[in-house]
Design an enzyme around this catalytic site. Structure first.
Site, PDB file in Angstrom:
ATOM      1  N   LYS A   1      39.028  48.340  50.136  1.00  0.00           N
ATOM      2  CA  LYS A   1      39.499  49.099  48.964  1.00  0.00           C
ATOM      3  C   LYS A   1      39.708  50.572  49.343  1.00  0.00           C
ATOM      4  O   LYS A   1      40.722  51.179  48.982  1.00  0.00           O
ATOM      5  CB  LYS A   1      38.498  48.960  47.807  1.00  0.00           C
ATOM      6  CG  LYS A   1      38.470  47.553  47.208  1.00  0.00           C
ATOM      7  CD  LYS A   1      37.350  47.337  46.198  1.00  0.00           C
ATOM      8  CE  LYS A   1      37.330  45.873  45.745  1.00  0.00           C
ATOM      9  NZ  LYS A   1      36.241  45.558  44.796  1.00  0.00           N
TER      10      LYS A   1
ATOM     11  N   GLN B   1      30.567  47.806  42.991  1.00  0.00           N
ATOM     12  CA  GLN B   1      30.813  46.521  43.640  1.00  0.00           C
ATOM     13  C   GLN B   1      29.719  45.522  43.248  1.00  0.00           C
ATOM     14  O   GLN B   1      28.534  45.840  43.254  1.00  0.00           O
ATOM     15  CB  GLN B   1      30.853  46.711  45.174  1.00  0.00           C
ATOM     16  CG  GLN B   1      31.251  45.472  45.956  1.00  0.00           C
ATOM     17  CD  GLN B   1      32.687  45.019  45.703  1.00  0.00           C
ATOM     18  OE1 GLN B   1      33.550  45.801  45.333  1.00  0.00           O
ATOM     19  NE2 GLN B   1      32.944  43.739  45.893  1.00  0.00           N
TER      20      GLN B   1
ATOM     21  N   ASP C   1      37.956  48.467  37.017  1.00  0.00           N
ATOM     22  CA  ASP C   1      37.722  47.032  37.201  1.00  0.00           C
ATOM     23  C   ASP C   1      37.936  46.266  35.889  1.00  0.00           C
ATOM     24  O   ASP C   1      38.041  45.038  35.901  1.00  0.00           O
ATOM     25  CB  ASP C   1      36.270  46.791  37.660  1.00  0.00           C
ATOM     26  CG  ASP C   1      36.164  46.441  39.135  1.00  0.00           C
ATOM     27  OD1 ASP C   1      37.165  45.982  39.715  1.00  0.00           O
ATOM     28  OD2 ASP C   1      35.071  46.631  39.705  1.00  0.00           O
TER      29      ASP C   1
END
Ligand code: GUN
Length: 294
Positions: free
Chosen positions: A52, A96, A119
């Site tokens: 990422k 994460q 997200d």
């Protein structure tokens, strides 16, 4: 059979984003800045987060990686999230997953400022998605929509069967495919571990989206001729290669691809799209903050 080439489409999207960033630079505007928090040393998670950050560099974004030890307490993580919420230099950030067991994941996701939640995991954003409002759509489902759209795969009036009801993929995908518009207007069946006679259901499907994490689960007998097959599985299976593993999807690709009209390969299908769509959400976050003079 046509491959839904996520590797190529994700490159196209990254090139489009790079051009947008260049315009921002030419106008002396701030460029998007993504931060990622990772707690602990899980190999796969470190690899994903590394990809990422690398993707951010590639398109010209700023990025910040916050690494916290596996012993981090929930309080310490919540404090870091508060810092990022308040940091005007950060447009969006992700935590994460999975998190170590001493940390309550839902509590953490609810602490993220919804306007920076690229997200799309905050309940406010998830609700907005279900109500067709502007929001951050979770990156993997967003990537699948983008593949269907760019390949012009018909979804209207089709029977879509989703396998797996995870909060990150299956559940949002089942909502998105039933929304009004394209891709959408599908009749959706969401299957899970308590579903009986799953093959009877999948053989009726025009579109199958499998997000189970069981290698080679979906066999040719479970798929009707001409079906569209989207494989979200990314399981590491040990092999003799230098890395010591290969990435395997949920679909028995060799035989299922002979019956499918469209199919995503693993690797090179949904996986690369996920990162591209996270970048797209971060670009959207920057544009929204610019509107608010931030
Ligand atoms: N772990 C697996 N997939 C994801 C994702 O899309 N976002 C985050 N934050 N963690 C993940």
């Amino acid at each position: 059979m046509q491959l839904l080439d996520g590797k190529k489409i994700s490159e196209d999207i990254k090139n489009e984003i790079t051009a947008e960033v260049q315009k921002m630079k030419d106008n002396n505007e701030k460029v998007p800045h993504l931060a990622a928090i990772i707690v602990g040393n899980d190999g796969a998670s470190l690899t994903y987060v590394g990809s990422k950050v690398k993707a951010c560099e590639k398109v010209g974004f700023e990025s910040t990686l916050v690494k916290m030890p596996s012993t981090t307490s929930e309080t310490e993580l919540l404090k870091k999230i508060k810092e990022l919420n308040q940091d005007d230099n950060i447009d969006g950030f992700i935590v994460q997953l999975p998190l170590p067991e001493q940390i309550d994941t839902q509590k953490v996701l609810m602490a993220v400022d919804p306007s920076k939640d690229v997200d799309g995991f905050h309940p406010e954003n998830f609700g907005r998605m279900a109500l067709d409002m502007t929001t951050f759509i979770p990156a993997t489902p967003f990537g699948i929509l983008e593949l269907l759209e760019r390949y012009g795969v018909e979804t209207q009036g089709k029977h879509t069967v989703v396998i797996g009801r995870s909060h990150i993929v299956g559940r949002p995908m089942s909502i998105l495919m039933g929304r009004k518009g394209f891709p959408g207007n599908s009749t959706v069946t969401l299957t899970h571990s308590y579903t009986k006679n799953i093959a009877q259901i999948t053989t009726q499907a025009d579109i199958i989206i499998t997000a189970l994490g069981v290698p080679n689960y979906l066999k040719a007998e479970m798929v009707k001729d001409g079906a569209v097959v989207i494989d979200v599985g990314i399981t590491r299976v040990a092999d003799e290669s230098e890395k010591g593993y290969r990435i395997t999807g949920d679909v028995d690709f060799d035989l299922v691809s002979k019956k499918a009209s469209f199919i995503t390969p693993v690797p090179g299908g949904v996986g690369p799209m996920t990162i591209a769509m996270l970048l797209k959400n971060t670009l959207l976050a920057r544009e929204q903050r610019k509107e608010r003079n931030l």
